[in-house]
Design a protein around this motif. Sequence first.
Motif, PDB file in Angstrom:
ATOM      1  N   SER A 154       0.821  -1.200   0.000  1.00 25.48           N
ATOM      2  CA  SER A 154       0.000   0.000   0.000  1.00 25.48           C
ATOM      3  C   SER A 154       0.857   1.252   0.000  1.00 25.48           C
ATOM      4  CB  SER A 154      -0.910   0.009   1.225  1.00 25.48           C
ATOM      5  OG  SER A 154      -1.635   1.216   1.296  1.00 25.48           O
ATOM      6  N   VAL A 155       0.455   2.250  -0.797  1.00 24.94           N
ATOM      7  CA  VAL A 155       1.207   3.488  -0.848  1.00 24.94           C
ATOM      8  C   VAL A 155       0.956   4.336   0.388  1.00 24.94           C
ATOM      9  CG1 VAL A 155      -0.507   4.959  -1.988  1.00 24.94           C
ATOM     10  CG2 VAL A 155       1.900   5.294  -2.469  1.00 24.94           C
ATOM     11  N   ALA A 156      -0.147   4.141   1.069  1.00 26.15           N
ATOM     12  CA  ALA A 156      -0.477   4.865   2.284  1.00 26.15           C
ATOM     13  C   ALA A 156      -1.672   4.203   2.920  1.00 26.15           C
ATOM     14  CB  ALA A 156      -0.786   6.330   1.961  1.00 26.15           C
ATOM     15  N   THR A 157      -2.016   4.662   4.103  1.00 22.11           N
ATOM     16  CA  THR A 157      -3.180   4.085   4.772  1.00 22.11           C
ATOM     17  C   THR A 157      -4.418   4.865   4.355  1.00 22.11           C
ATOM     18  OG1 THR A 157      -2.766   5.525   6.659  1.00 22.11           O
ATOM     19  CG2 THR A 157      -1.844   3.314   6.736  1.00 22.11           C
ATOM     20  N   VAL A 158      -4.773   4.773   3.086  1.00 21.65           N
ATOM     21  CA  VAL A 158      -5.914   5.493   2.549  1.00 21.65           C
ATOM     22  C   VAL A 158      -7.096   4.557   2.478  1.00 21.65           C
ATOM     23  CG1 VAL A 158      -6.785   6.828   0.609  1.00 21.65           C
ATOM     24  CG2 VAL A 158      -4.370   6.949   1.211  1.00 21.65           C
ATOM     25  N   ALA A 159      -8.202   4.936   3.059  1.00 25.58           N
ATOM     26  CA  ALA A 159      -9.387   4.087   3.049  1.00 25.58           C
ATOM     27  C   ALA A 159      -9.989   4.046   1.672  1.00 25.58           C
ATOM     28  CB  ALA A 159     -10.412   4.626   4.046  1.00 25.58           C
ATOM     29  N   ALA A 160     -10.735   2.984   1.398  1.00 22.97           N
ATOM     30  CA  ALA A 160     -11.369   2.851   0.098  1.00 22.97           C
ATOM     31  C   ALA A 160     -12.306   4.007  -0.162  1.00 22.97           C
ATOM     32  CB  ALA A 160     -12.127   1.527   0.019  1.00 22.97           C
ATOM     33  N   SER A 161     -12.905   4.558   0.885  1.00 22.88           N
ATOM     34  CA  SER A 161     -13.837   5.666   0.711  1.00 22.88           C
ATOM     35  C   SER A 161     -13.147   6.912   0.183  1.00 22.88           C
ATOM     36  CB  SER A 161     -14.505   5.991   2.044  1.00 22.88           C
ATOM     37  OG  SER A 161     -13.545   6.306   3.028  1.00 22.88           O
ATOM     38  N   ALA A 162     -11.803   6.953   0.272  1.00 21.99           N
ATOM     39  CA  ALA A 162     -11.075   8.118  -0.200  1.00 21.99           C
ATOM     40  C   ALA A 162     -10.771   8.048  -1.687  1.00 21.99           C
ATOM     41  CB  ALA A 162      -9.760   8.271   0.569  1.00 21.99           C
ATOM     42  N   GLY A 193      10.638  15.544 -12.281  1.00 19.86           N
ATOM     43  CA  GLY A 193      11.117  14.883 -11.073  1.00 19.86           C
ATOM     44  C   GLY A 193       9.972  14.559 -10.139  1.00 19.86           C
ATOM     45  N   GLY A 194      10.317  14.091  -8.940  1.00 19.79           N
ATOM     46  CA  GLY A 194       9.299  13.753  -7.959  1.00 19.79           C
ATOM     47  C   GLY A 194       9.700  12.522  -7.171  1.00 19.79           C
ATOM     48  N   GLU A 195       8.824  12.133  -6.239  1.00 20.73           N
ATOM     49  CA  GLU A 195       9.048  10.926  -5.443  1.00 20.73           C
ATOM     50  C   GLU A 195       8.049   9.864  -5.862  1.00 20.73           C
ATOM     51  OE1 GLU A 195       8.516  10.639  -0.945  1.00 20.73           O
ATOM     52  OE2 GLU A 195      10.685  10.875  -1.142  1.00 20.73           O
ATOM     53  N   GLU A 196       8.530   8.652  -6.101  1.00 22.33           N
ATOM     54  CA  GLU A 196       7.677   7.595  -6.607  1.00 22.33           C
ATOM     55  C   GLU A 196       7.030   6.798  -5.477  1.00 22.33           C
ATOM     56  OE1 GLU A 196      10.080   5.183  -9.129  1.00 22.33           O
ATOM     57  OE2 GLU A 196      10.338   6.731 -10.649  1.00 22.33           O
ATOM     58  N   ALA A 197       5.954   6.100  -5.823  1.00 22.77           N
ATOM     59  CA  ALA A 197       5.289   5.209  -4.862  1.00 22.77           C
ATOM     60  C   ALA A 197       5.983   3.853  -4.884  1.00 22.77           C
ATOM     61  CB  ALA A 197       3.817   5.071  -5.211  1.00 22.77           C
ATOM     62  N   VAL A 198       7.295   3.890  -4.753  1.00 20.77           N
ATOM     63  CA  VAL A 198       8.134   2.694  -4.745  1.00 20.77           C
ATOM     64  C   VAL A 198       9.086   2.801  -3.566  1.00 20.77           C
ATOM     65  CG1 VAL A 198       9.754   1.260  -6.052  1.00 20.77           C
ATOM     66  CG2 VAL A 198       8.093   2.682  -7.272  1.00 20.77           C
ATOM     67  N   ASN A 215       2.711  12.473 -18.820  1.00 17.85           N
ATOM     68  CA  ASN A 215       2.415  12.962 -17.467  1.00 17.85           C
ATOM     69  C   ASN A 215       2.455  11.800 -16.483  1.00 17.85           C
ATOM     70  OD1 ASN A 215       1.646  15.810 -18.104  1.00 17.85           O
ATOM     71  ND2 ASN A 215       0.068  14.785 -19.313  1.00 17.85           N
ATOM     72  N   PRO A 216       3.631  11.384 -16.024  1.00 12.56           N
ATOM     73  CA  PRO A 216       3.739  10.183 -15.192  1.00 12.56           C
ATOM     74  C   PRO A 216       2.948  10.284 -13.899  1.00 12.56           C
ATOM     75  CG  PRO A 216       5.760  11.477 -15.117  1.00 12.56           C
ATOM     76  CD  PRO A 216       4.930  12.062 -16.201  1.00 12.56           C
ATOM     77  N   GLY A 217       2.452   9.135 -13.455  1.00  8.90           N
ATOM     78  CA  GLY A 217       1.754   9.057 -12.179  1.00  8.90           C
ATOM     79  C   GLY A 217       2.596   8.308 -11.171  1.00  8.90           C
ATOM     80  N   PRO A 218       2.276   8.414  -9.884  1.00  8.53           N
ATOM     81  CA  PRO A 218       3.082   7.749  -8.855  1.00  8.53           C
ATOM     82  C   PRO A 218       2.842   6.244  -8.777  1.00  8.53           C
ATOM     83  CG  PRO A 218       1.241   8.896  -7.847  1.00  8.53           C
ATOM     84  CD  PRO A 218       1.234   9.267  -9.304  1.00  8.53           C
ATOM     85  N   LEU A 219       1.669   5.772  -9.191  1.00  4.81           N
ATOM     86  CA  LEU A 219       1.331   4.356  -9.091  1.00  4.81           C
ATOM     87  C   LEU A 219       1.662   3.636 -10.391  1.00  4.81           C
ATOM     88  CD1 LEU A 219      -2.173   4.690  -7.378  1.00  4.81           C
ATOM     89  CD2 LEU A 219       0.022   4.282  -6.274  1.00  4.81           C
TER      90      LEU A 219
END
Length: 597
Positions: free
Chosen positions: A9-17, A338-343, A576-580
């Motif tokens: 998981s990339v974060a503790t994000v609930a499905a409702s989010a 640039g940026g920070e990846e979800a890896v 336009n790259p995405g983090p996922l």
Amino acid sequence: MRNSRIGASVATVAASALVLSACAAPQSEVVEGSSISVAWNQAFYSYNPDTSFGNATANANIVYMSNSGFNYYNNEPALVRDESFGTYEIVSEDPLTVQYTINDDTQWSDGTEVDAADMLLAWVANSGVLNTPDFDPSEFTDPDTGEFTDEYPTDVVFFDGSIGSGLELVSQTPEIDGKTITLVYDDFFVDWELVFDVGMPAHITAGKALEIEDPAEAKQALIDAVQNNDTEALAAISSFWNSGFNFSEMPEDTDLVVGSGPYTITDFVADQYITLTANENYRGDNLPEIEEITVRFIPDPLAAVQALANGEVDIISPQATADVADALAALDGVTVLGGEEAVYEHVDLTFADSKNGTFDDPLLREAFLKTIPRQQIVDTLIVPLNPEAEVRNSQLFLPGAPGYDETVENNGMQANFGEVDIAGAQALIAEAGVTDPAVCILYASNNPRRVNEFALIQASATEAGFVVEDCGSPEWGGLLGTPGAYDATFFGWQSTSLGVTNSSATFRSDGINNFSKYNNAEVDELLSQLDVTLDPEEQIDIQLQIDKLLMDDFYGLTIFQFPGVTAYSDRVENVNPGPLSPTIFWNVWDWAPTENN
């Protein structure tokens, strides 16, 4: 990297989010004769990324371009429903019942309709409900390749699918009707929207497995086999589903590249490149503008930059290093993002069926983790790219996300393994009563950053008394989870969604990403609780418990969050790259040629 479908998981994000957006408007038609090349750091080797062998980002990128589904993530990231492919809705919450319907004009690239048979195959393959009980495929896995051997039995049903992702809760065979399937869950599953999609074509899978040429007859044979629990037919179908779509060059049988997406595979040269061409039978909204896309396999990041400079490729997303950043800054006609990846990078220890059996002993697991020079790795390899980079100290929480600070205080990773402790490791080795414990480490030997990481880990562990064997391999991805192949490994988990239950696939005893053979009944129970928990605070509390149990068992260590870099030439626009996952490829249909193409 091998975890494209069920990454942590990339974060503790609930499905409702999760945010649902309207489907994209139709794009312009293909620009005849247009073409671009993209560099990727690992070669494609399987068209079925839902298997443990094929579960790699390098495979999932290609499959994403050549297959459509009910939804995908954009670069916000937000979940987008592709209603030009099909629709889905909850028809009952007690029990949770979800109905999926494929659109009438949705078809495979060979002109065959996508329908309920394809969805039924996706269910049986990724739920594991009809698998032969207690069958263990590990003894039929080649330790040198990670593939099933010729001795694999022909009388067992075993779909090597994404078990542990949630579909196992659909234990009753779903009802189907034409282009509709209805899934009834045994318990409410919080991430229900993320666990089901159409995978391999049923008419190809069943047709090859049962030697049936007519697509309609093959589909019906699959339906009959599932509904009647026909072990003989399902054994053949599962065997083909597991291995029949593995290929490392263009297959002579082009049925194996049939897809439902905007592109289809048309050329593939082993270890060099794979080419996709606009699919004439695609009827969805995500119509591509570029006629031909070639993905070239370039493991070395600096070589990828040089290929961009030479005009050999147009888009690169290499592993970021200081040298890469400097080389890109010197290029003209190139846009750099640039940026920070979800890896995140992590070291995992193998709990069973390892090469040397060293980590069967928890004392030696703890000792080895005390030698991992995490801060040195971050300072040497990551800080030059991101001066704010820090060591990551959680298996489940993203730094900065709700729950991260609390878990760092609680789980023991920072407290017990924040600094290298050679004396402590030596004492534990002595307590274990062994001398010169051997540790075979698997990693990507053709990746310069990973080679440097291995050297740092080897030097530190050797000082403590471990005999570190270099088990690095260019084919590391296919070896993950292979019995007898290694004792420890390090690589990056690429997150595929914001689902709170994604960690199940990695840490559950029967999860598809459980390459460590980790087995803790309490963790399994907590993951099962997480599957049905809707309250965000309760979700965090459960994950805090899991994170600590993993460290109590000395599962492994996380190291750093990846810095990201994407660069593209002036021959293409709308990158336009995405983090996922699939990062740069998420909007491949929006890529457009410029006047320089």
